[in-house]
Design a protein around this motif. Structure first.
Motif, mmCIF file in Angstrom:
data_model
loop_
_atom_site.group_PDB
_atom_site.id
_atom_site.type_symbol
_atom_site.label_atom_id
_atom_site.label_comp_id
_atom_site.label_asym_id
_atom_site.label_seq_id
_atom_site.Cartn_x
_atom_site.Cartn_y
_atom_site.Cartn_z
ATOM 1 N N ALA A 268 0.858 -1.181 0.000
ATOM 2 C CA ALA A 268 0.000 0.000 0.000
ATOM 3 C C ALA A 268 0.894 1.230 0.000
ATOM 4 C CB ALA A 268 -0.912 0.003 1.224
ATOM 5 N N GLU A 269 0.333 2.325 -0.438
ATOM 6 C CA GLU A 269 1.076 3.574 -0.456
ATOM 7 C C GLU A 269 0.580 4.471 0.663
ATOM 8 O OE1 GLU A 269 1.089 5.623 -4.151
ATOM 9 O OE2 GLU A 269 1.305 3.786 -5.304
ATOM 10 N N GLU A 270 1.510 5.192 1.268
ATOM 11 C CA GLU A 270 1.123 6.162 2.279
ATOM 12 C C GLU A 270 0.701 7.434 1.564
ATOM 13 O OE1 GLU A 270 2.753 7.877 6.508
ATOM 14 O OE2 GLU A 270 4.021 6.605 5.292
ATOM 15 N N ILE A 271 -0.472 7.899 1.878
ATOM 16 C CA ILE A 271 -1.031 9.056 1.190
ATOM 17 C C ILE A 271 -0.831 10.289 2.058
ATOM 18 C CG2 ILE A 271 -3.128 10.076 0.257
ATOM 19 C CD1 ILE A 271 -4.143 7.205 -0.168
ATOM 20 N N ASP A 272 -0.178 11.289 1.486
ATOM 21 C CA ASP A 272 0.008 12.555 2.185
ATOM 22 C C ASP A 272 -1.192 13.446 1.902
ATOM 23 O OD1 ASP A 272 2.512 11.866 3.184
ATOM 24 O OD2 ASP A 272 3.508 12.499 1.340
ATOM 25 N N PRO A 273 -1.694 14.145 2.915
ATOM 26 C CA PRO A 273 -2.836 15.028 2.676
ATOM 27 C C PRO A 273 -2.436 16.217 1.810
ATOM 28 C CG PRO A 273 -2.027 15.288 4.900
ATOM 29 C CD PRO A 273 -1.265 14.157 4.296
ATOM 30 N N GLU A 274 -3.388 16.681 1.026
ATOM 31 C CA GLU A 274 -3.122 17.839 0.182
ATOM 32 C C GLU A 274 -3.112 19.103 1.031
ATOM 33 O OE1 GLU A 274 -5.677 18.207 -3.177
ATOM 34 O OE2 GLU A 274 -5.558 16.079 -3.635
ATOM 35 N N VAL A 275 -2.214 20.010 0.693
ATOM 36 C CA VAL A 275 -2.128 21.280 1.404
ATOM 37 C C VAL A 275 -2.786 22.341 0.538
ATOM 38 C CG1 VAL A 275 -0.569 23.000 2.366
ATOM 39 C CG2 VAL A 275 0.002 20.572 2.524
ATOM 40 N N ASP A 276 -3.750 23.026 1.120
ATOM 41 C CA ASP A 276 -4.443 24.086 0.392
ATOM 42 C C ASP A 276 -3.562 25.329 0.398
ATOM 43 O OD1 ASP A 276 -6.219 25.716 -0.874
ATOM 44 O OD2 ASP A 276 -7.684 25.750 0.748
ATOM 45 N N GLU A 277 -3.168 25.773 -0.774
ATOM 46 C CA GLU A 277 -2.280 26.927 -0.866
ATOM 47 C C GLU A 277 -2.991 28.225 -0.531
ATOM 48 O OE1 GLU A 277 -0.369 26.893 -4.643
ATOM 49 O OE2 GLU A 277 0.405 24.876 -4.356
#
Length: 127
Positions: free
Chosen positions: A91-100
């Motif tokens: 499985a891949e570790e998913i990083d949360p998206e950062v809202d610019e």
């Protein structure tokens, strides 16, 4: 020991061992363990964890004698199996998206500018 059941490049099951789950392995003999060590051991096998220490010791010895000590379940709702999938590269570790567009200016830690509110302030204004 890691066991995988693979069917057409899809992993259908992944078995956990005692090293994958915290509390699944007893470090001392059952008779010398505290109740705080016995309850997680039973929980990792999906068994009843209630009762006095003596009852837990008898229950664990019965499970070991009958070979039920190898039947492990994930007591944390899949967290340990997800960790094992990550460690095996399944499985891949998913990083949360950062809202610019998230504001960064004008913020500080703490609440120094908030006025003090007392009980009289609350009852002063009708609701």
């Amino acid at each position: 020991m890691t066991e995988l059941s693979v069917e057409k490049d899809n992993i259908t099951s992944l078995l956990l061992n005692e090293d994958d789950i915290p509390g699944a392995k007893l470090t001392t003999p059952v008779e010398q363990c505290t109740i705080n060590a016995l309850k997680p051991w039973l929980s990792c096998r999906g068994r009843k964890v209630g009762g006095k220490r003596e009852e837990l010791v008898i229950r664990i010895n019965d499970y070991i004698k009958n070979g039920l000590d190898k039947d492990l379940v994930d007591p944390d709702g899949g967290i340990n199996i997800a960790k094992k999938r990550l460690s095996l590269g399944l499985a891949e570790e998913i990083d949360p998206e950062v809202d610019e567009n998230f504001p960064t200016l004008g913020f500080s830690s703490g609440i120094p500018g908030v006025p003090m509110i007392t009980n009289s302030n609350v009852w002063k204004y009708p609701y």
